[in-house]
Design an enzyme around this catalytic site. Sequence first.
Site, PDB file in Angstrom:
ATOM      1  N   GLU A   5     -66.032 -41.220  -4.430  1.00  0.00           N
ATOM      2  CA  GLU A   5     -67.383 -41.400  -5.592  1.00  0.00           C
ATOM      3  C   GLU A   5     -67.780 -43.066  -5.385  1.00  0.00           C
ATOM      4  OE1 GLU A   5     -64.442 -40.064  -6.198  1.00  0.00           O
ATOM      5  OE2 GLU A   5     -64.246 -38.679  -7.231  1.00  0.00           O
ATOM      6  N   TRP A  19     -47.349 -46.298 -22.718  1.00  0.00           N
ATOM      7  CA  TRP A  19     -47.978 -45.701 -20.752  1.00  0.00           C
ATOM      8  C   TRP A  19     -46.800 -46.268 -20.275  1.00  0.00           C
ATOM      9  CZ3 TRP A  19     -53.511 -45.618 -19.729  1.00  0.00           C
ATOM     10  CH2 TRP A  19     -54.040 -44.504 -20.423  1.00  0.00           C
ATOM     11  N   LYS A  31     -46.656 -41.172 -20.551  1.00  0.00           N
ATOM     12  CA  LYS A  31     -46.717 -41.442 -22.162  1.00  0.00           C
ATOM     13  C   LYS A  31     -45.562 -41.291 -22.053  1.00  0.00           C
ATOM     14  CE  LYS A  31     -51.654 -40.852 -21.899  1.00  0.00           C
ATOM     15  NZ  LYS A  31     -52.844 -40.713 -21.882  1.00  0.00           N
ATOM     16  N   THR A  45     -64.842 -34.570  -2.980  1.00  0.00           N
ATOM     17  CA  THR A  45     -63.570 -35.082  -2.987  1.00  0.00           C
ATOM     18  C   THR A  45     -62.737 -33.539  -3.445  1.00  0.00           C
ATOM     19  OG1 THR A  45     -64.076 -35.315  -5.454  1.00  0.00           O
ATOM     20  CG2 THR A  45     -63.858 -37.205  -4.356  1.00  0.00           C
TER      21      THR A  45
HETATM   22  N1  LIG Z   1     -55.401 -49.452  -2.167  1.00  0.00           N
HETATM   23  C1  LIG Z   1     -55.073 -48.512  -3.258  1.00  0.00           C
HETATM   24  N2  LIG Z   1     -54.165 -48.563  -4.153  1.00  0.00           N
HETATM   25  C2  LIG Z   1     -53.426 -47.807  -4.544  1.00  0.00           C
HETATM   26  N3  LIG Z   1     -54.385 -46.532  -4.793  1.00  0.00           N
HETATM   27  C3  LIG Z   1     -55.817 -45.807  -4.064  1.00  0.00           C
HETATM   28  C4  LIG Z   1     -55.806 -47.300  -2.759  1.00  0.00           C
HETATM   29  N4  LIG Z   1     -57.227 -46.560  -2.599  1.00  0.00           N
HETATM   30  C5  LIG Z   1     -57.665 -45.517  -3.038  1.00  0.00           C
HETATM   31  N5  LIG Z   1     -56.504 -45.051  -3.718  1.00  0.00           N
HETATM   32  C6  LIG Z   1     -56.429 -44.428  -4.769  1.00  0.00           C
HETATM   33  O1  LIG Z   1     -57.588 -43.122  -3.999  1.00  0.00           O
HETATM   34  C7  LIG Z   1     -58.191 -42.249  -5.215  1.00  0.00           C
HETATM   35  C8  LIG Z   1     -59.554 -42.275  -3.895  1.00  0.00           C
HETATM   36  O2  LIG Z   1     -59.386 -41.093  -3.539  1.00  0.00           O
HETATM   37  P1  LIG Z   1     -60.301 -41.073  -2.149  1.00  0.00           P
HETATM   38  O3  LIG Z   1     -61.686 -40.087  -2.796  1.00  0.00           O
HETATM   39  O4  LIG Z   1     -60.143 -39.186  -1.475  1.00  0.00           O
HETATM   40  O5  LIG Z   1     -60.697 -41.699  -1.200  1.00  0.00           O
HETATM   41  C9  LIG Z   1     -58.906 -43.390  -5.837  1.00  0.00           C
HETATM   42  O6  LIG Z   1     -58.838 -43.121  -7.310  1.00  0.00           O
HETATM   43  C10 LIG Z   1     -56.966 -44.315  -5.921  1.00  0.00           C
HETATM   44  O7  LIG Z   1     -56.366 -43.118  -6.831  1.00  0.00           O
END
Ligand SMILES: Nc1ncnc2c1ncn2[C@@H]1O[C@H](COP(=O)(O)O)[C@@H](O)[C@H]1O
Lengths: 545, 545
Positions: free
Chosen positions: A330, A444, A439, A185
């Site tokens: 993850e 928040w 914050k 990631t």
């Molecule tokens: N439907 C969604 N709405 C908002 N954020 C999302 C969504 N899906 C994934 N994310 C963001 O993408 C992150 C994961 O990124 P990745 O591991 O690159 O897929 C998550 O922790 C979220 O912050």
Amino acid sequence: MLGLMQEWPLLCHKIIDHAARQHPHREIVSRSIEGPIVRTNYAELRTRSLKVAQRLERDGYKTGDRIATLAWNSARHMEAWYGIMGMGAVYHTLNPRLFPEQLVWIMNHAQDQALFVDLTFVPLVEKIASQVPSLKRIIVLTDAAHLPQTTLPNVTAYEEWLAEADGDYAWKALDEHAAAGMCYTSGTTGDPKGVVYSHRSNVLHAMIAVMPDAMGISVRDVVMPVVPMFHANAWGLAQSTPMVGAKFVMPGGKMDGASIYEMLDTERVTFTAAVPTVWLMLLQHLEETGKKLPHLNKVVIGGSACPRTVTEKFERNYGVEVIHAWGMTEMSPLGTLCTIKPEYDDLEGNDRLNLQQKQGYTPFGVEMKITDDDNNELPWDGKTFGRLKVRGPAVSGSYFGGASAEQFDADDWFDTGDVAHIDINGYMQITDRSKDVIKSGGEWISSIELENLALGHPDVQEAAVIGVKHSRWDERPLMVVVRKPGREPEKADILAFLNGKVAKWWMPDDVAFVDEIPHTATGKIQKMALRERFKDYRLPSDTAG
Amino acid sequence: MLGLMQEWPLLCHKIIDHAARQHPHREIVSRSIEGPIVRTNYAELRTRSLKVAQRLERDGYKTGDRIATLAWNSARHMEAWYGIMGMGAVYHTLNPRLFPEQLVWIMNHAQDQALFVDLTFVPLVEKIASQVPSLKRIIVLTDAAHLPQTTLPNVTAYEEWLAEADGDYAWKALDEHAAAGMCYTSGTTGDPKGVVYSHRSNVLHAMIAVMPDAMGISVRDVVMPVVPMFHANAWGLAQSTPMVGAKFVMPGGKMDGASIYEMLDTERVTFTAAVPTVWLMLLQHLEETGKKLPHLNKVVIGGSACPRTVTEKFERNYGVEVIHAWGMTEMSPLGTLCTIKPEYDDLEGNDRLNLQQKQGYTPFGVEMKITDDDNNELPWDGKTFGRLKVRGPAVSGSYFGGASAEQFDADDWFDTGDVAHIDINGYMQITDRSKDVIKSGGEWISSIELENLALGHPDVQEAAVIGVKHSRWDERPLMVVVRKPGREPEKADILAFLNGKVAKWWMPDDVAFVDEIPHTATGKIQKMALRERFKDYRLPSDTAG
Ligand SMILES: Nc1ncnc2c1ncn2[C@@H]1O[C@H](COP(=O)(O)O)[C@@H](O)[C@H]1O
């Protein structure tokens, strides 16, 4: 006392065995990198995967070796995955959108031994290969005729390499906890972190994904993952689709509106999945051409929050059901999906769209909770937001090499880094990243909620809200806006538009207009960079000092 | 190299935790043994299951103890299951249709420590309890007011017993391979054999069952298992339904057409499952009353071959999709389901009905093959039949106490004892039990195929075909027929009806008319008993000696 059922480890190659046995002739269609549309099926794909496994073994690769792939979605890429896993090695998907130095770092960290690469990315690999000493062989996913001139050593054309194997190979008998795949990631800060999937987690994730109220994929579907295999396993679709035996369509490297439309239409795709940007391009193409989507039933949208207008257009104008989903690398990656429970049956129009802005609820196999900074659980009332933590058989228990151990609680909850609230019916909505939440005086403020509201303004192209130092409140929100081409909204227009839509104390203290907002390789806003840029910004409200 | 995903053992109580968390208020409706319809929900059921676990532990029961249940489908029975499993004990479902001496044998073999029993069966337990020395306590699934006068020692009313616990209990942390449940199969010969389910096999089975092309249960369904929990786990529905969070309806002890119709109608059941006899009663009730089934979408029919007319009536007259399914206690029980693959999309009318006579294909998680007597695999051509063998994570690896070891191959295939062919598209059809197949001159004749054909004769109520000694052919088929009341078909009528529908050498050599055909407790024809009765029968074709 133990149960007396069979030992039948959950291994990924059992998925392709099942598909080849029960659905041998079901088509797998790819837009090839060379150009034409190519067709194979599950029986052939399995045979070629066996050859990959056999050939890798003959080349001296061993159980546990990381074998990288740098490729678009295609049958060849999928064969490579099943072959790598089936011989006990570990596929490691690389994201071509990363900077070359990031790729070098990641490949060295993973100690990749070989690389399957698409024609498209040969120039990129030429730049980096010499910096990855562990790399023994580079296999270009093409045939000899298409193999380009290259400065790379140890290069082979995939088809010729594969032709030396006859497929007379038995999958390795592995522990289901053996590593199967790997993906880094790209956090917005710090070094990338390696997620290591096991055979068990991949199989269970696929079983969870196909459930009727999750993705709900059936043998009667035609499934096209536009989301790349290097983006969190193509959301598991290269495993859940053969699991149910559905026809599988892969778009290769062409992800513009016209190309995606062509695949959807000619292959009669019923189910597809990708990040919002892809769908913005498709919807624009449809609007420009007046085309329709008669075959498509469902689209899963995630990776970042799905804009309301995307949901609205798909459902109202094209009769396509939108499933907003949330997940992370993850989590293999599925976390929640916004399918409709009977509790929400009566929702219509805007109320239904409001619900669909939420990221949805967890299927069996994913647990979630929200907590405050001291790990106290917060109520599911649809308002109170906190750190979103998850648990499950397809959720990371640690990162490769033990990085970032603080994200894993002693009781095995993984802190997602997202901030969310959960409503009384279990629907979660992301309100922020924990790093990005503002914050203000100890309370928040959700940057994402403000951004989403701002996107509703007709002149706003993109918006990002960050916390800026404030002498009285610690932090106050600054809204950074990219205007639509040819539009000139003023600060007062934006604020007037927000007024009344959020609590008074959430209102941004200022609006700054910029030409561009920086993004990560996976398309997320780089708030770190924005915060850096505005770190000395003086808010008009900050009258002290 | 191992994957780095979380340890998250597949434990049955995680199913009820998920249901209580994500679907707390979804209804569970039971027809109580006392009479009225009673309602609870997943949140309450979980709390009461925790009390069961806590109370059992307080009574001194230990991990691995077998706790029997002798009860109809009801929320109380389900609570007992989850409570028993959640404290690490093993539910052992008893089939009340067995003879008392069989129950005694089984309970002693399992060493049952306690018994949850419905009011209905108290008289039965009075007859047998003293012969089961391991039994320490009998809990009648009712409240004090309904507890009957009884000669049984150590009897408590469930509600009073439960009231002593407050539910402040944490599920036991168990290995997913720990035993969760137990069920004896009453073979037609020999002693009953104990199948021991693990937490893992129950959870995986539920995940397999809910898949869209298997049972395909969604949170939007209302699910009613008419098949009893003591019949192979109610086909897993007490686990797969809470897994998806659907409303759950249980018919208690009333399984006649009118009672089943009432539950289907008032609770708006969309999905139900049972053996063919139940549906024959329901269809008769519908025909007599002219009632319809506006809510019901799907009915799963298995346990014995589904008569063609049942499928036809459900689909044509009532618009209900029939899923013919095959399984066994040893398979948790799902093996195959006859849902329609795209290959068969164009089938209509009789051709579709013909397909639906097949038992269907395996979902991911079940492997099958057919072999000859020497374990050579036979082709999938829809004609060649052989021994049906299966493998999977929810398939028995051995019986309790090691009985009948010959049914388990060294390579872990379980010999089902069924004989079947499999067509080119993977659809399996049972043609016989291996014990019942008729071996005529070294070739196999399917008794079941002949029986099904005979059932098409308007005057035939029931038919059974057995092999009878023949001096030239070893065995030749004898057809045993029960006539419909008031009808008097002759041997020649029956044979003329069959003529042309089967190969000449399959034609029964004779027809014998009887008043009744003997059945096992689970409704299967007792061919052993028939063979015994006709063992000295002299076929007219047997002209030798
Ligand atoms: N439907 C969604 N709405 C908002 N954020 C999302 C969504 N899906 C994934 N994310 C963001 O993408 C992150 C994961 O990124 P990745 O591991 O690159 O897929 C998550 O922790 C979220 O912050």
